[in-house]
Enzyme design. Structure first.
Site, mmCIF file in Angstrom:
data_model
loop_
_atom_site.group_PDB
_atom_site.id
_atom_site.type_symbol
_atom_site.label_atom_id
_atom_site.label_comp_id
_atom_site.label_asym_id
_atom_site.label_seq_id
_atom_site.Cartn_x
_atom_site.Cartn_y
_atom_site.Cartn_z
ATOM 1 N N ALA A 63 0.857 -1.181 0.000
ATOM 2 C CA ALA A 63 0.000 0.000 0.000
ATOM 3 C C ALA A 63 0.896 1.234 0.000
ATOM 4 O O ALA A 63 2.070 1.158 0.357
ATOM 5 C CB ALA A 63 -0.861 -0.012 1.257
ATOM 6 N N GLU A 110 -0.653 -9.418 -1.034
ATOM 7 C CA GLU A 110 -2.087 -9.733 -0.890
ATOM 8 C C GLU A 110 -2.779 -9.697 -2.254
ATOM 9 O O GLU A 110 -3.659 -10.507 -2.533
ATOM 10 C CB GLU A 110 -2.742 -8.743 0.081
ATOM 11 C CG GLU A 110 -2.268 -8.952 1.521
ATOM 12 C CD GLU A 110 -2.725 -7.854 2.454
ATOM 13 O OE1 GLU A 110 -2.359 -6.686 2.212
ATOM 14 O OE2 GLU A 110 -3.444 -8.150 3.420
ATOM 15 N N GLU A 130 3.861 -5.595 7.227
ATOM 16 C CA GLU A 130 3.007 -4.571 7.854
ATOM 17 C C GLU A 130 3.329 -4.344 9.321
ATOM 18 O O GLU A 130 3.291 -3.216 9.814
ATOM 19 C CB GLU A 130 1.525 -4.955 7.708
ATOM 20 C CG GLU A 130 0.958 -4.800 6.305
ATOM 21 C CD GLU A 130 1.137 -6.037 5.442
ATOM 22 O OE1 GLU A 130 1.982 -6.897 5.770
ATOM 23 O OE2 GLU A 130 0.429 -6.132 4.416
HETATM 24 C C1 3H9 Z 1 0.486 -2.462 3.333
HETATM 25 O O1 3H9 Z 1 0.754 -2.863 2.238
HETATM 26 C C2 3H9 Z 1 -0.838 -2.670 3.993
HETATM 27 C C3 3H9 Z 1 -1.633 -3.690 3.258
HETATM 28 O O2 3H9 Z 1 -1.926 -4.767 4.098
HETATM 29 C C4 3H9 Z 1 -2.846 -3.106 2.609
HETATM 30 C C5 3H9 Z 1 -3.904 -2.609 3.536
HETATM 31 C C6 3H9 Z 1 -5.179 -2.147 2.832
HETATM 32 N N1 3H9 Z 1 4.543 3.554 0.116
HETATM 33 O O3 3H9 Z 1 13.179 2.180 0.621
HETATM 34 P P1 3H9 Z 1 13.587 2.899 -0.606
HETATM 35 C C7 3H9 Z 1 9.240 5.144 -1.117
HETATM 36 S S1 3H9 Z 1 1.610 -1.578 4.238
HETATM 37 C C8 3H9 Z 1 4.985 4.781 -0.157
HETATM 38 O O4 3H9 Z 1 14.579 3.969 -0.515
HETATM 39 P P2 3H9 Z 1 14.776 0.476 -1.610
HETATM 40 C C9 3H9 Z 1 10.296 5.533 -0.112
HETATM 41 O O5 3H9 Z 1 9.758 6.398 0.858
HETATM 42 C C10 3H9 Z 1 3.003 -1.469 3.175
HETATM 43 N N2 3H9 Z 1 6.268 5.057 -0.450
HETATM 44 O O6 3H9 Z 1 14.040 1.875 -1.755
HETATM 45 C C11 3H9 Z 1 11.329 6.197 -0.989
HETATM 46 O O7 3H9 Z 1 10.869 7.488 -1.288
HETATM 47 P P3 3H9 Z 1 11.893 8.698 -1.477
HETATM 48 C C12 3H9 Z 1 3.767 -2.736 3.120
HETATM 49 C C13 3H9 Z 1 7.108 4.044 -0.447
HETATM 50 O O8 3H9 Z 1 15.019 0.012 -2.976
HETATM 51 C C14 3H9 Z 1 11.254 5.375 -2.263
HETATM 52 O O9 3H9 Z 1 9.960 4.749 -2.273
HETATM 53 N N3 3H9 Z 1 4.967 -2.533 2.366
HETATM 54 C C15 3H9 Z 1 6.728 2.751 -0.143
HETATM 55 O O10 3H9 Z 1 15.902 0.576 -0.645
HETATM 56 C C16 3H9 Z 1 12.300 4.305 -2.403
HETATM 57 O O11 3H9 Z 1 12.255 3.486 -1.238
HETATM 58 C C17 3H9 Z 1 6.094 -2.126 2.964
HETATM 59 O O12 3H9 Z 1 6.165 -1.940 4.139
HETATM 60 C C18 3H9 Z 1 5.369 2.500 0.134
HETATM 61 N N4 3H9 Z 1 4.895 1.287 0.400
HETATM 62 O O13 3H9 Z 1 13.701 -0.486 -0.921
HETATM 63 C C19 3H9 Z 1 7.268 -1.932 2.047
HETATM 64 N N5 3H9 Z 1 7.814 1.937 -0.196
HETATM 65 O O14 3H9 Z 1 12.717 8.347 -2.658
HETATM 66 C C20 3H9 Z 1 8.029 -0.715 2.441
HETATM 67 C C21 3H9 Z 1 8.842 2.721 -0.542
HETATM 68 O O15 3H9 Z 1 10.997 9.875 -1.674
HETATM 69 N N6 3H9 Z 1 9.102 -0.441 1.533
HETATM 70 N N7 3H9 Z 1 8.433 3.990 -0.690
HETATM 71 O O16 3H9 Z 1 12.693 8.773 -0.211
HETATM 72 C C22 3H9 Z 1 10.282 -1.103 1.578
HETATM 73 O O17 3H9 Z 1 10.465 -2.030 2.344
HETATM 74 C C23 3H9 Z 1 11.368 -0.653 0.655
HETATM 75 O O18 3H9 Z 1 11.045 0.641 0.231
HETATM 76 C C24 3H9 Z 1 11.571 -1.542 -0.607
HETATM 77 C C25 3H9 Z 1 12.534 -0.829 -1.573
HETATM 78 C C26 3H9 Z 1 12.185 -2.867 -0.153
HETATM 79 C C27 3H9 Z 1 10.262 -1.784 -1.306
#
Ligand code: 3H9
Length: 710
Positions: A63, A110, A130
């Site tokens: 999300a 999901e 999450e």
């Molecule tokens: C969820 O899904 C709830 C569900 O159950 C649905 C309910 C209805 N959203 O980390 P990075 C941005 S909860 C918004 O540097 P990497 C991040 O802020 C979600 N923004 O890259 C950054 O922005 P900026 C579950 C996001 O390659 C840029 O993208 N998912 C999100 O080192 C690059 O990110 C997670 O918890 C997001 N979801 O790592 C995954 N994700 O450039 C969370 C990233 O402006 N994310 N951004 O600073 C991660 O674990 C890592 O970002 C990922 C990439 C491994 C994906």
């Protein structure tokens, strides 16, 4: 909408591609675009199957986390968005295949569970992270995943939140086929041919919500849930979401799917509005914001770092060399004597061997890393190093002498970094002819493990040296935080009042173990006394002696740790400090310490009294907050959230509190200020409220708003 999701047809298979860089999050417009694609392809006679794939480097990473803040602040209501999309995918009469590369996380996984089949590149990862944001899977993951992967795997993934490799996912039925290849093109080709196979084989296609084979009966499952709860309490102490995730997964066993998803929605909502979730989401964005330095834009050219050299093979130098080797950067490690070098290198070997025993590294990996470290007593190769890191004893004269040496040796353009934890970078730089190349790289012990790197900018440090250091921190798998050049920089400068108050409390009658318990129950990895014993109490004593300006005349000085040192109690290394230590490092309270505290208090005229847990907590934590506010007003940290990151990654501050500054926001700065003023009137000098704290509290502000206003 068209911009975020692209539709195409390949070989009679409809391809729905999410194009929402950088991570294809499910931002507004993405779920709608997927739904539109599924509906169009569903009614298109020329399409026999559907593939859902992410454009760029990843499948859907979840999300859009930014949206959560809008929901909790009341700016927006949570709609059916993703859930109706997942239902449409599952109910499609044509087979739907999720094609996964990069990461399928959270709502991304999901969504994939709503598809009938999942294929993945071997390099892909899947996960339900999450809980790391203080919430639980909210798009039926807690109900579909146990049906697909079995209870144990689903519990592990939903409660701990760690990613799972594609191969592991395949072993547990989450992925139906692994695809060889390195990127999007091979993945798409593999997914299209898999989808065509399934279309040719005919339906019905499996719906995860209807699978029952993997579900045990409630009686069979009871011990599995009990064990999962114990594990979550041990591994994620103080975190609420892991236990809530287990409650939700339990519904997959005790309730029909249609009821389970209702419970999941209720628990999700409860978690989303919790303070813990706000704190963890704050930590997520703060960790990313910390990389941004206003006057050093992203485009700033960086210097290439292909090789490094470290001076000093003690605990810090050895750990720093390991951090470089682990990042694949060849590193020379220099000591003065062969004996000290052998000792340092033996410690490195021992640390690597321990990692092999614990299963963290393979023996081959360790051999490769060791081959990257060249131990030496001379200066060979220093002239070619791209960065030289000084990690000698914390003494200005010595450091200046070392920088004088490396100034003569280093090639033009090499970065000269000091691992000082308190000393002035400008003064160190003044012993070179190139202060623009000098910067502080303050690692935390053990340097090969701890994630924090304070990057200390001197008055003359050039912007490209700052930019290179920030980028290098990521390569070293550290969280680099840029700080200014003041005594102790940010982390240690704040830690000083924190530990000082802990001593004062003990002198006023709180038992040392009580102080530690209160902080431990607050969620800290260790209390301040135990930390002092670990670091060595003589360190603080030396600082008090060498930096007398920190204790101006007439101010109260902490007495207890100096008294402990006089008793030869330096902490764990002498088997006695605030506590007495057994051979196995077990910690025991010691009546000798209580007697010393009574004596010291009586001699200094300090009245001992009962001290409440709340006072203990407020005095140590608000000492951090007040000093943090002063650091901000003096400009030694860029943002309050940077301070939070320093405390989360370097000092074991509980992540679910968001860091000291965010914690103060959640308490309310008005309340914090009132308490600081109360302590000021009782204890004087040390509690003078920081002007920034006063200003924000009086205007009903928060540190988070202050960050945003800048
Ligand atoms: C969820 O899904 C709830 C569900 O159950 C649905 C309910 C209805 N959203 O980390 P990075 C941005 S909860 C918004 O540097 P990497 C991040 O802020 C979600 N923004 O890259 C950054 O922005 P900026 C579950 C996001 O390659 C840029 O993208 N998912 C999100 O080192 C690059 O990110 C997670 O918890 C997001 N979801 O790592 C995954 N994700 O450039 C969370 C990233 O402006 N994310 N951004 O600073 C991660 O674990 C890592 O970002 C990922 C990439 C491994 C994906």
């Amino acid at each position: 909408m068209g911009d975020l999701v692209r539709l195409s047809v390949e070989d009679g298979v409809g391809v729905v591609t999410v194009e929402n860089p950088p991570v294809n999050a499910l931002s507004p417009g993405v779920p709608e675009g997927i739904l539109d694609g599924v509906q169009r392809f569903g009614s298109d006679e020329n399409v026999r199957a559907i593939v859902l794939i992410g454009g760029g480097r990843t499948f859907i990473a979840g999300a859009d986390i930014k949206e959560f803040g809008k929901i909790t602040s009341g700016e927006k209501r949570r709609g059916p968005g993703l859930i109706s999309v997942i239902e449409a995918l599952e109910n499609s009469s044509k087979p739907v295949v999720a094609a996964i590369h990069g990461t399928a996380f959270g709502g991304g996984l999901e969504t994939a569970q709503g598809c009938h089949y999942r294929v993945a590149l071997r390099s892909a990862q899947v996960g339900q992270p999450e809980v790391k944001l203080g919430i639980i899977p909210g798009a039926h993951g807690t109900q579909r995943l146990p049906r697909l992967a079995g209870l144990s795997k689903a519990l592990e993934m939903c409660a701990l939140g760690d990613p799972v490799s594609a191969a592991d996912a395949a072993d547990h039925g989450i992925v139906d086929r692994l695809i060889d290849g390195s990127g999007y093109t091979e993945l798409l080709a593999g997914a299209v041919s898999f989808a065509a196979e399934k279309a040719a084989a005919g339906g019905p296609h499996p719906k995860a919500s209807e699978l029952t084979d993997n579900l045990p009966t409630p009686d069979e499952a009871a011990p599995v849930f009990a064990a999962a709860r114990e594990l979550a309490k041990a591994k994620r102490r103080g975190f609420m979401a892991p236990l809530k995730a287990i409650d939700a997964v339990e519904c997959a066993v005790t309730l029909p799917f249609s009821e389970g998803i209702k419970r999941e929605a209720e628990i999700f909502q409860e978690c989303l509005f919790s303070t813990q979730s706000k704190a963890l989401i704050h930590a997520f964005f703060s960790e990313r914001r910390v990389r941004k330095v206003p006057d050093v834009p992203k485009e700033t050219a960086t210097r290439e770092i292909r090789s490094a050299a470290v001076i000093g093979a003690g605990t810090m130098g050895g750990g720093i060399a390991m951090a470089y080797a682990n990042a694949g950067i060849p590193v020379r490690l220099k000591e003065v004597t062969q004996e000290a070098l052998d000792c340092g290198y033996a410690t490195i070997r021992k640390n690597y061997e321990r990692s092999v025993r614990r299963g963290r590294f393979t023996p081959e990996y360790v051999q490769q890393r060791l081959a990257l470290i060249t131990p030496q007593t001379g200066w060979d190769g220093f002239e070619a190093a791209d960065i030289i890191v000084e990690a000698v004893f914390e003494n200005m004269a010595l450091k200046k002498a070392v920088f004088g040496d490396i100034d003569r040796l280093a090639r033009p353009g090499a970065i000269l970094a000091s691992n000082t934890s308190t000393l002035s970078i400008d003064e160190i730089a003044s012993s070179t002819s190139r202060p623009q190349d000098v910067i502080g790289h303050h690692f935390f012990s053990p340097a090969n493990v701890m994630r924090l790197l304070e990057i200390v900018r001197g008055a003359a440090t050039s912007k490209d040296v700052v930019a290179t250091s920030m980028a290098l921190a990521r390569r070293l798998r550290k969280v680099g935080v840029l700080v200014g050049n003041c005594h102790g920089f940010v982390g240690n400068r704040m830690f000083h009042p924190y530990r000082r108050e802990a001593q004062f409390l003990a002198e006023e009658g709180a038992r040392p173990a009580e102080v530690d318990r209160v902080l431990y129950e607050f969620g800290a990895a260790m209390g301040p006394m135990a930390v002092g014993d670990l670091a060595g109490l003589d360190v603080g004593m030396r600082v008090r002696k060498e930096a007398p300006h920190l204790y101006p005349p007439g101010t109260r000085r902490p007495l207890a740790e100096d008294a402990l040192c006089e008793m030869g109690r330096y902490g764990q290394k002498t088997k006695a400090g605030w506590y007495r230590y057994g051979q196995d490092r077990s910690r025991h309270e010691d009546p000798e310490v209580d007697a010393m505290l009574k004596r010291v208090a009586a001699e200094a005229g300090i009245e001992q009294r009962e001290i409440s847990d709340q006072e203990i907590l407020d005095r140590v934590v608000y000492a951090l907050v007040n000093e943090g506010a002063r650091i901000l007003e003096e400009g030694f940290a860029l943002r309050a959230s940077d301070i939070d990151i320093i405390y989360l990654y370097g000092y074991g501050f509980p992540a679910f509190r968001g860091g000291p500054m965010f914690y103060a926001d959640t308490v309310g700065l008005g309340k914090v200020l009132a308490r600081v003023e109360e302590f000021h009137s009782q204890h004087g000098h040390w509690w003078r409220p920081a002007s920034l704290l006063k200003e924000l509290a009086e205007n009903r502000g928060t540190f988070s708003e202050w960050d945003r206003s800048r």
